[in-house]
Design a protein around this motif. Structure first.
Motif, PDB file in Angstrom:
ATOM      1  N   TRP A  53      -0.161  -0.815 -10.331  1.00 20.17           N
ATOM      2  CA  TRP A  53       1.000  -1.231  -9.540  1.00 20.17           C
ATOM      3  C   TRP A  53       1.776  -0.021  -9.031  1.00 20.17           C
ATOM      4  CZ3 TRP A  53       2.304  -6.000  -7.758  1.00 20.17           C
ATOM      5  CH2 TRP A  53       1.585  -7.088  -8.288  1.00 20.17           C
ATOM      6  N   MET A 102       1.901  -1.304   4.207  1.00 23.46           N
ATOM      7  CA  MET A 102       1.074  -2.317   3.542  1.00 23.46           C
ATOM      8  C   MET A 102      -0.363  -1.833   3.410  1.00 23.46           C
ATOM      9  SD  MET A 102       2.862  -4.671   2.559  1.00 23.46           S
ATOM     10  CE  MET A 102       4.551  -5.086   2.664  1.00 23.46           C
ATOM     11  N   ILE A 106      -2.510  -1.449  -0.021  1.00 22.28           N
ATOM     12  CA  ILE A 106      -3.773  -2.181  -0.230  1.00 22.28           C
ATOM     13  C   ILE A 106      -4.903  -1.193  -0.542  1.00 22.28           C
ATOM     14  CG2 ILE A 106      -5.553  -3.501   1.001  1.00 22.28           C
ATOM     15  CD1 ILE A 106      -3.206  -4.961   2.442  1.00 22.28           C
TER      16      ILE A 106
ATOM     17  N   GLY B 158      -7.363  -5.570   5.156  1.00 21.78           N
ATOM     18  CA  GLY B 158      -6.891  -6.241   3.943  1.00 21.78           C
ATOM     19  C   GLY B 158      -7.688  -7.507   3.661  1.00 21.78           C
ATOM     20  N   ILE B 210      -2.002  -7.603  -6.370  1.00 25.64           N
ATOM     21  CA  ILE B 210      -1.309  -6.684  -5.449  1.00 25.64           C
ATOM     22  C   ILE B 210      -1.660  -7.034  -4.011  1.00 25.64           C
ATOM     23  CG2 ILE B 210      -1.235  -4.279  -4.652  1.00 25.64           C
ATOM     24  CD1 ILE B 210      -1.649  -3.492  -7.636  1.00 25.64           C
ATOM     25  N   MET B 211      -2.944  -7.291  -3.792  1.00 22.80           N
ATOM     26  CA  MET B 211      -3.362  -7.598  -2.424  1.00 22.80           C
ATOM     27  C   MET B 211      -2.766  -8.928  -1.959  1.00 22.80           C
ATOM     28  SD  MET B 211      -7.158  -6.155  -2.266  1.00 22.80           S
ATOM     29  CE  MET B 211      -7.204  -6.330  -0.523  1.00 22.80           C
ATOM     30  N   VAL B 213       0.077 -10.147  -2.861  1.00 24.24           N
ATOM     31  CA  VAL B 213       1.491  -9.882  -2.547  1.00 24.24           C
ATOM     32  C   VAL B 213       1.610  -9.180  -1.191  1.00 24.24           C
ATOM     33  CG1 VAL B 213       3.491  -8.499  -3.239  1.00 24.24           C
ATOM     34  CG2 VAL B 213       2.240  -9.812  -4.953  1.00 24.24           C
ATOM     35  N   ALA B 214       0.708  -8.232  -0.933  1.00 26.97           N
ATOM     36  CA  ALA B 214       0.808  -7.440   0.298  1.00 26.97           C
ATOM     37  C   ALA B 214       0.323  -8.220   1.519  1.00 26.97           C
ATOM     38  CB  ALA B 214      -0.003  -6.154   0.152  1.00 26.97           C
ATOM     39  N   ILE B 215      -0.685  -9.071   1.311  1.00 26.56           N
ATOM     40  CA  ILE B 215      -1.332  -9.695   2.470  1.00 26.56           C
ATOM     41  C   ILE B 215      -0.483 -10.811   3.078  1.00 26.56           C
ATOM     42  CG2 ILE B 215      -2.718 -11.634   1.576  1.00 26.56           C
ATOM     43  CD1 ILE B 215      -4.371  -8.799   3.394  1.00 26.56           C
ATOM     44  N   PRO B 217       2.959 -10.974   3.669  1.00 20.87           N
ATOM     45  CA  PRO B 217       3.789 -10.495   4.787  1.00 20.87           C
ATOM     46  C   PRO B 217       2.976  -9.923   5.943  1.00 20.87           C
ATOM     47  CG  PRO B 217       4.060  -9.102   2.838  1.00 20.87           C
ATOM     48  CD  PRO B 217       3.267 -10.292   2.413  1.00 20.87           C
ATOM     49  N   VAL B 218       1.811  -9.345   5.625  1.00 18.75           N
ATOM     50  CA  VAL B 218       0.983  -8.815   6.716  1.00 18.75           C
ATOM     51  C   VAL B 218       0.504  -9.970   7.599  1.00 18.75           C
ATOM     52  CG1 VAL B 218      -1.214  -7.671   7.266  1.00 18.75           C
ATOM     53  CG2 VAL B 218       0.261  -6.724   5.505  1.00 18.75           C
TER      54      VAL B 218
END
Lengths: 164, 452
Positions: A53, A102, A106, B158, B210-211, B213-215, B217-218
């Protein structure tokens, strides 16, 4: 050299892990291999501490810093007046900065998975294709006291003991 | 229906990889020939120039940009839905996620092709990339078209990784079961030396979190940025602050419809009845119903605001769509996107697999029309009436559009031939929730229901 046993159930595997611990083997040296995550069992917490993280967040910051530099530098390098916007226009730049933040997060998460998960390498010796048939492998690589490990693994009924 | 054992699950989900019927070859040949015709048509357009298409002054954006927005919208089915379901740990997601994520990867690739097809000289598409030209002039970061490049490439990267990571344990399973030879070597390389240690499982799940969470908003940003291509322009009925959320809602709407159609086809042709249950379709049907209502709300808000504002240029576009030459398309869109899905999906009796598929086909048609009606009527009725124009699609555009639907089906068919379309390890992992860790009444059923 590696010593291991294959078990049919998570309970047996947990007992085997406990038996290995009683012989003085550290958690870091015990390998448990399964065809699915076994989160119901305590042994799934072995080696669970990770910085992934933090590394992903750091990757995001790197992406953000790069995007900030890229957008500003290119706008200043050849100042083009566009749509009555300032030369360095932060509103549109924010979009590029967000996307690269982002992307940085990733990519660093995936890189961390590959590096710390030991992926991208040849399959190590301590492995048995029977794992994909639902067996759970519990073993130790390069044990100091092979006999003690063998005794511990054999003490759990139903195990299939092997040495490689 | 009996619940399949783990051995049965593995056998069922690996069956399409091991056996190939003549129907598969026939389908691939049929779809491949349509794709080939599409490619030849594109080559014909490149050789002869855009004069062979219906694009003309002032309608420079038409079928191609409609397709671009439509496919980017369809791509919202997969990764976004999968990421949300993963984050909320919905038990019923397990057989659905990979079917959905594949749609994203392929739809994005097809969607991203359209700005290139739309270029007069497509071999110069790399001018969009952020690098300085011979005069050290960089692409203008204040242009929405450059934002598209960043958004789509981030989402595609992603999404492909989000699809690939959970496939690694399944590749390892195929590797271990394959006889020695090319097949074993290929799947061995794709498995990246996966063993399934506790450390690897933990890292994989952390990376997926993690992905996810990130994907999310993307994914939202991608369609917002696609909407900016329109809303940043002073064109009647484009220059609107609600275009971002309107486009995102429409994208999720069409994406869910695409996912339902794909799942129904997989269930029927790969005989996955034991894994893709009616409850999956019912849950997605409810989601589709909610998005249909949201879509209707956005359309009403947009239309009411335009009508109340009574701006002459905007009202010209408003009337040409509601009662002018575009009205048949407009009302077909309303029927397909609202009347049909609402009627079918609001009634529990009709919310069957067949009902969900009919509603989804309607939504796909309706959403394509919606994209078309955003692009063409506004461009053909800009501020000055002397500059108004007409647009009629030519065979070139129609052929390329048909070819992209064939390409999507072909890619999906080939994928399901070489990769288990349902994540085997995820399905197995969801099969034994821990009674010790679940409070009474919170025990999650495989399909997402709770029971004490």
């Amino acid at each position: 050299m590696a010593v291991y046993a294959l078990y049919d159930t998570g309970e047996s595997a947990q007992r085997a892990v406990n038996a290995l611990r009683t012989t003085g083997i550290a958690d870091a040296d015990i390998a448990v291999i399964s065809s699915e995550p076994m989160e119901d069992y305590e042994f799934s917490a072995i080696n669970h501490r990770t910085l992934i993280w933090y590394i992903a967040s750091a990757g995001g910051f790197v992406g953000l810093a790069f995007a900030t530099w890229l957008t500003r530098m290119t706008e200043v390098a050849w100042p083009l007046q566009t749509g009555n916007m300032p030369i360095v226009a932060w509103w549109p730049n924010l979009i590029v900065m967000f996307e690269l933040t982002m992307l940085g997060g990733i990519l660093s998460a995936v890189a961390t998975l590959i590096v710390t998960g030991g992926l991208g390498r040849k399959v190590p010796e301590l492995y048995d294709p029977d794992v994909t048939n639902g067996k759970i492998l519990v073993g130790v690589e390069q044990p100091r006291d092979t006999a003690a490990v063998e005794r511990a693994l054999r003490s759990i009924p139903g195990g299939e003991f092997k040495t490689v | 229906m009996n619940h399949p054992s783990h051995e049965q699950m593995t056998a069922d989900l690996l069956r399409p990889l091991q056996r190939t019927s003549w129907r598969f070859y026939l389908l691939v040949a049929f779809l491949g020939s349509i794709v080939l015709m599409g490619l030849c048509t594109w080559a014909y357009q490149m050789y002869n120039g855009f004069g062979v298409s219906g694009i003309n002054n002032p309608v420079y954006w038409a079928f191609y940009i409609t397709n671009f927005v439509f496919w980017i919208g369809i791509s919202h089915a997969g990764t976004l839905i999968s990421a949300i379901l993963r984050l909320v740990n919905a038990g019923w997601r397990r057989p659905v996620t990979r079917c959905a994520e594949v749609i994203t990867a392929f739809a994005l690739m097809i969607g991203a092709m359209f700005p290139i097809i739309h270029l007069g000289r497509p071999w110069l598409f790399f001018w969009l990339m952020p690098y300085p030209n011979q005069r050290l002039l960089w692409p203008n970061f204040r242009s929405p078209l450059v934002w598209d490049f960043f958004a789509i490439s981030t989402y595609l990267t992603g999404s492909v990784l989000f699809l690939f990571l959970p496939m690694i344990p399944d590749f390892a399973l195929i590797r271990d079961r394959a006889p020695k030879g090319l097949r074993r070597r290929i799947y061995g390389a794709l498995a990246l030396g996966w063993r399934g240690t506790t450390k690897q499982w933990h890292r994989l799940e952390s990376a997926m979190q993690i992905m996810a969470v990130a994907i999310i908003p993307v994914a939202v940003s991608v369609h917002t940025i696609v909407s900016f291509d329109f809303s940043m322009a002073p064109v009647p009925m484009w220059h609107s602050t609600m275009f971002g959320p309107y486009f995102v809602a429409g994208a999720i709407f069409s994406g869910i419809a695409g996912l339902i159609i794909a799942m129904a086809a997989l269930r029927r042709f790969l005989h996955l009845e034991a894994y893709l249950h009616p409850v999956h379709f019912e849950n997605l049907g409810k989601l589709l119903l909610m998005m249909s209502l949201l879509w209707a709300y956005f359309v009403f808000a947009e239309r009411l605001t335009t009508w109340f504002g009574n701006d002459t240029a905007e009202m010209n576009v408003f009337y040409v769509t509601q009662r002018g030459s575009f009205s048949p398309l407009y009302w077909t869109m309303v029927v397909c996107n609202f009347v049909v899905p609402f009627t079918i999906l609001a009634l529990k009796k009709l919310r069957t697999i067949g009902g969900c598929v009919i509603a989804s086909f309607g939504v796909c048609v309706g959403m394509w029309l919606e994209r078309f009606l955003i692009v063409v009527p506004s461009l053909s009725h800009k501020y000055l009436p002397y500059a108004w124009g007409h647009y009629r699609p030519r065979p070139v555009e129609i052929m390329i559009t048909i070819a992209t639907f064939a390409a999507m089906t072909l890619l999906y068919t080939l994928f399901s031939k070489f990769v288990p379309i349902i994540a085997i390890w995820e399905l197995k992992a969801g099969d034994h929730p821990s009674p010790e860790l679940s409070a009474a009444g919170q025990h999650e059923h495989r399909l997402g229901e709770t029971h004490a």
